[in-house]
Structures are given as C-alpha cells and as structure tokens.
Design a protein around this motif. Structure first.
Motif, short mmCIF file in Angstrom:
data_model
loop_
_atom_site.label_atom_id
_atom_site.label_comp_id
_atom_site.label_asym_id
_atom_site.label_seq_id
_atom_site.Cartn_x
_atom_site.Cartn_y
_atom_site.Cartn_z
N SER A 73 -5.46 -9.23 19.63
CA SER A 73 -6.47 -8.24 19.25
C SER A 73 -5.87 -6.88 18.90
N GLU A 74 -4.63 -6.62 19.34
CA GLU A 74 -3.99 -5.34 19.05
C GLU A 74 -3.63 -5.21 17.57
N GLY A 75 -3.65 -6.33 16.85
CA GLY A 75 -3.32 -6.27 15.42
C GLY A 75 -4.52 -6.37 14.50
N LYS A 76 -5.72 -6.18 15.06
CA LYS A 76 -6.92 -6.42 14.27
C LYS A 76 -7.12 -5.43 13.13
N LYS A 77 -6.47 -4.29 13.17
CA LYS A 77 -6.62 -3.30 12.10
C LYS A 77 -5.47 -3.36 11.08
N TYR A 78 -4.58 -4.35 11.22
CA TYR A 78 -3.43 -4.44 10.33
C TYR A 78 -3.48 -5.73 9.51
N PHE A 79 -2.90 -5.68 8.32
CA PHE A 79 -2.70 -6.90 7.55
C PHE A 79 -1.49 -6.75 6.64
N LYS A 80 -0.90 -7.88 6.29
CA LYS A 80 0.31 -7.90 5.48
C LYS A 80 0.01 -8.50 4.12
N ILE A 81 0.54 -7.88 3.07
CA ILE A 81 0.42 -8.45 1.73
C ILE A 81 1.81 -8.49 1.10
N GLY A 82 2.17 -9.67 0.61
CA GLY A 82 3.48 -9.86 -0.01
C GLY A 82 3.35 -10.04 -1.51
N PHE A 83 4.43 -9.76 -2.23
CA PHE A 83 4.40 -9.85 -3.69
C PHE A 83 5.37 -10.90 -4.23
N SER A 84 5.90 -11.76 -3.36
CA SER A 84 6.92 -12.70 -3.82
C SER A 84 6.38 -13.77 -4.76
N HIS A 85 5.10 -14.14 -4.61
CA HIS A 85 4.53 -15.20 -5.44
C HIS A 85 3.43 -14.70 -6.36
N VAL A 86 3.37 -13.39 -6.57
CA VAL A 86 2.25 -12.80 -7.33
C VAL A 86 2.79 -11.90 -8.44
N ASP A 87 2.35 -12.14 -9.68
CA ASP A 87 2.80 -11.28 -10.78
C ASP A 87 2.00 -9.98 -10.80
N GLU A 88 2.38 -9.06 -11.68
CA GLU A 88 1.79 -7.73 -11.67
C GLU A 88 0.28 -7.75 -11.95
N LYS A 89 -0.13 -8.61 -12.85
CA LYS A 89 -1.56 -8.70 -13.17
C LYS A 89 -2.37 -9.09 -11.94
N ASN A 90 -1.89 -10.10 -11.21
CA ASN A 90 -2.61 -10.56 -10.03
C ASN A 90 -2.46 -9.61 -8.84
N ILE A 91 -1.35 -8.88 -8.80
CA ILE A 91 -1.21 -7.87 -7.75
C ILE A 91 -2.35 -6.87 -7.87
N GLU A 92 -2.59 -6.38 -9.06
CA GLU A 92 -3.65 -5.39 -9.25
C GLU A 92 -5.03 -5.99 -8.99
N SER A 93 -5.28 -7.19 -9.51
CA SER A 93 -6.59 -7.84 -9.31
C SER A 93 -6.86 -8.07 -7.83
N GLY A 94 -5.83 -8.57 -7.10
CA GLY A 94 -6.00 -8.87 -5.69
C GLY A 94 -6.26 -7.62 -4.87
N ILE A 95 -5.55 -6.54 -5.15
CA ILE A 95 -5.74 -5.30 -4.40
C ILE A 95 -7.09 -4.67 -4.71
N GLN A 96 -7.55 -4.81 -5.94
CA GLN A 96 -8.89 -4.34 -6.28
C GLN A 96 -9.95 -5.06 -5.46
N ILE A 97 -9.81 -6.38 -5.33
CA ILE A 97 -10.75 -7.18 -4.55
C ILE A 97 -10.71 -6.75 -3.08
N LEU A 98 -9.51 -6.55 -2.54
CA LEU A 98 -9.40 -6.11 -1.14
C LEU A 98 -10.08 -4.76 -0.94
N SER A 99 -9.92 -3.88 -1.89
CA SER A 99 -10.55 -2.55 -1.81
C SER A 99 -12.07 -2.68 -1.74
N GLU A 100 -12.63 -3.57 -2.57
CA GLU A 100 -14.08 -3.78 -2.59
C GLU A 100 -14.57 -4.32 -1.25
#
Length: 473
Positions: free
Chosen positions: A442-469
């Motif tokens: 439960s101490e990590g409930k406010k944290y999350f990790k996002i990696g870019f090893s399998h994601v191209d630039e187009k999907n990086i932006e799309s994915g982060i936009q969705i997370l923001s929403e």
C-alpha cells in the motif's frame, strides 16, 4: 456493534446450507462495503450465536475463517475486530495474470509501458546468426554437449578482458542464467532463516520475493536522489546484525536513481565497520544518456572484498539467451559456486560461446552504442510528453538513463496506481503500479512506472495523453 441488528443478517438462520460460511460471507460483505468499519469490534461469540439462533461453534468457525482471510483479527482477552483487507497485497497476482493473458500477438494492440528489456526490433539478428554458425563450424558438437559448471572458459575470459580490463580473474567469474538466478543463487549460499537483509525502498520485486522465500528479516531504507540515506542506514546497522544490503547501483528499478560515488564509498566503509556484504545488481548501466553520470560500480571501488556483483546480459541483450554472471567475494566463492551447480548444473553452452564471440568481434560495443542513440531519443521524448501532459498531475526524478520513468501521483489527486492500472488497461494502455515494489504494497499506491523500451514516439504521446485523462477523471 450496532450492525448486529442489521437487516443483512435477517435471513441467515433460514438457510439450509453451511451456516458458518454464510455468516462469514455476510460479514465480509459488510466490511468490504464499509458497513462495518476497519477496527470495529465484532459481536462476541455468545451475542452473535444468540442473535442468529445458531450454535457457538458455528460462530467460532466463521470468525476463524474471517481471520484466515485477513478480514478479522483477534485480540486476546478483548475480542475479535474487523480488519479492512489491503487489496494491494493480492494485486501482484492480478497484474501477472493480466500480462500473461495478453499474448505476444494481442500486446500489439496495447501501448505497453511495462517492458523492462530492449525491443527485439533493434537486435542485429543477422550478425548473431553468423556468430552462431561460426561457433558451430568451429566447435562442432562440443558447442552443444560440453557443460562447464562455472561457465564457458572463453566467455569468462572475455568478461574479464572487455568489461574489467583484466582486473578480475576469470576464475572468480561465475556464469548464471540472468540476474534473477544470480540473486537466488547468492541468497541460497549466504542467507539463512532470520538473517537480516537491507533493501532500498522501493526495490525490485523479484529480489523481494527471493528474500521472503529465504525467510529473511527484510528492512527497507528510503532511496534519495543519489542513493539511500547514509544516516538512516547507519541507524539500522547500529540496531541490527545485518548480513547483506541489496542495491541496484544504476537506474534502480523502479525509481531510476543512480548512486553517487560518494555514497558508494560511504556504504563500502560501513560494510567494513559493521561486517555486512553488498549484493550489487548492476541494472542497465550501459544506457547512460546524461553526460554527468559516470560509470563506476560498487565492485570497482571495493578494496575489502565486500561486494557480490551481479550482471545480466539478458536485460540489455536478448532475454531469450538467459545469460548473466556474478563475481563473489573470496569468502563465499565456493559456497556460491556450489549453490549454482545445485540449481541447474550449467547455462547453455552454445549461447555462452556465441556471446563470447559476439563480444570478441566488437559487436557488443557496436550494439550498445546503437541502442543508446535510439533509447536516448525515446527518453527525451517521453520526458517531454510527461512535462506536457502530466505536469500538474505527477512529480518525478529524471533518471538520466535506463528504460523507464517512475512517477508519483500528486497527493491532491484521488486516483491510486492500481485504479489507474485497471482503467488504463481498459483503454489499452499498460503501466506498472508502484505497489509491486514495496514490502508493504500500500505504500506504493501513489506511484507508477512507465517504460519506453517497447513503445515508439507516436504511442508514447498517445499513451501519456490517455493516462492524463484518466488521472484527472
């Protein structure tokens, strides 16, 4: 205790099935829906039995089941109390099932921020294929049959020459099947039940699992921008007989933090004073994008033979080849070697020989240089997208290398990382919640990790936009 006359219990004594299971089910429902609050005292066994017109043994069995499933706690001489179950504790299974369920074909339909190894698209298959053929032509059946318990002699020589400039004797190098096996082998060799291990907070979940399996006493110490707090470490050392400190010296998983040389030296000094050993998991140190970060492992600074050094080629190279190596202190050399032999006798001879030749031909350096260029570009782009879309929602420390960012959701935002994981999965975006990296999830409930090893630039932006929403919904 007002809920004893609650309508939820009215029909219990009319049921013909096993009554204690029904009592357990109803109380669990009341706790889950907050009708019974966390820490609220449950009715005594006598009160409950009289109210429901059941035998006291029935209530005893119901309460025992509630305790076994984490819904209740008994205080001797006081009674039984409701316990709000921490859903985070069971989340690792849910997370694992989700990732396993999404097959390699299906994952193409997701924006996958969970990757922890380089994408296969950058690997020089043709070069490795030619190396494999050359090994088979050179060594014939020996490449497939020979098993060397410490590892292929040629590969150990290459590691000594290329990565350690000949300063490590090849006989002190043990080939293992990746970092995870390295941690397991070392733990079996030097850790006993109730030995104390210090880990960074948060830390790699695979290491936590190994230490828990060994039934060690795990003490966490928070990690700062340049490594753990030295004063806090020394306080722990003064109060406890510590056997080992487990650390990821570069681009720590999950925080992305790298240790300063000053803190490395301070920790090595404390290891001498308080007689403990450092298990150094050298994670992704090849991928440095910030010129201010200079490579210098704990092992390279170790003058007292206090460091067990573990390195995986699988993390940065091909996960499928499952090769890594470790360098133990002289004191534990024999026991660690025996532990490895008892685990799996030897690692693939063909792949060791191929990797050796790949390194000798200079292809390794070329591959790492190319990979650094590609991933530095993605790193810079992901940071730019985080700053653009998540600026008022998260905070983070720039790692300066590696393959991921570790983000903290601002305290004024209600959503936690598990809820975000579930919601983003429904939008076909995959993240790694911080709950997986803590001894107390439960101490990590406010944290999350996002990696870019399998994601191209187009999907990086799309994915982060969705997370923001999703974060501000």
């Amino acid at each position: 205790m007002n809920f004893i006359s609650n309508k939820y219990f009215v029909n219990l004594n009319r049921e013909e099935t096993v009554k204690y299971l029904l009592i357990e089910k109803h109380i669990k429902k009341l706790i889950d829906t907050n009708k019974i609050e966390d820490g609220e005292k449950l009715p005594s066994i006598r009160e409950m039995a009289e109210f429901l017109n059941v035998n006291k043994i029935t209530v005893v069995n119901a309460y025992k089941r509630l305790q076994a499933e984490g819904y209740a706690a008994q205080k001797i001489g006081s009674g039984t109390y409701a316990k709000k179950r921490d859903i985070n504790k069971n989340f690792s299974r849910e997370y694992s099932k989700v990732l396993k369920k999404i097959s390699s074909d299906e994952v193409k339909n997701y924006i996958d921020f969970t990757g922890e190894t380089p994408s296969g698209e950058f690997f020089q298959i043709s070069f490795f294929k030619s190396v494999l053929n050359e090994v088979l032509d050179r060594d014939g059946s020996s490449a497939l049959i020979c098993q060397e318990s410490l590892g292929y002699d040629g590969l150990r020589n290459s590691i000594s020459d290329v990565f350690w400039n000949g300063n490590i004797d090849k006989d002190d190098i043990l080939i293992v099947s990746g970092a995870q096996q390295g941690i397991d082998v070392v733990s079996k060799a030097i850790l006993n039940t109730n030995d104390t291990v210090i880990v960074e907070k948060p830390t790699y979940s695979g290491a936590l699992s190994v230490f828990k399996w060994r039934r060690t006493e795990i003490i966490e110490t928070p990690i700062e921008k340049d490594g753990i707090n030295i004063d806090n470490l020394e306080k722990i050392l003064k109060k406890n007989k510590v056997k080992c400190f487990y650390t990821m010296s570069y681009f720590q998983n999950p925080t992305g933090i790298s240790y300063s040389n000053e803190k490395k030296r301070q920790i090595l000094r404390l290891a001498d004073i308080y007689d403990f050993y450092i298990i150094e998991d050298d994670y992704l140190s090849e991928l440095i994008y910030d010129d201010s970060i200079k490579y210098s492992s704990f092992k390279s600074l170790d003058s007292s033979d206090r460091v067990v050094y573990i390195k995986s080629f699988s993390k940065i190279f091909l996960p499928g080849i499952r090769i890594g190596y470790l360098i133990p202190p002289k004191k534990f050399k024999e026991s660690i070697q025996n532990s490895k032999i008892n685990t799996d006798i030897s690692t693939s001879s063909l792949m060791q020989r191929a990797l050796d030749l790949y390194i000798r031909k200079g292809l390794w350096r070329s591959y790492i240089n190319d990979l650094t260029v590609v991933y530095k570009r993605r790193y810079v782009y992901m940071k730019k997208c985080i700053d653009k879309y998540l600026k008022n929602q998260v905070e983070f420390v720039e790692p300066g290398g590696g393959l991921h960012f570790y983000l903290k959701i601002n305290q004024n935002i209600v959503i936690d990382s598990i809820e975000l994981f579930r919601k983003s999965k429904n939008r076909r975006v995959l993240i790694t919640p911080g709950t997986l990296f803590y001894k107390v999830p439960s101490e990590g409930k406010k944290y999350f990790k996002i990696g870019f090893s399998h994601v191209d630039e187009k999907n990086i932006e799309s994915g982060i936009q969705i997370l923001s929403e999703l974060i501000i919904m």
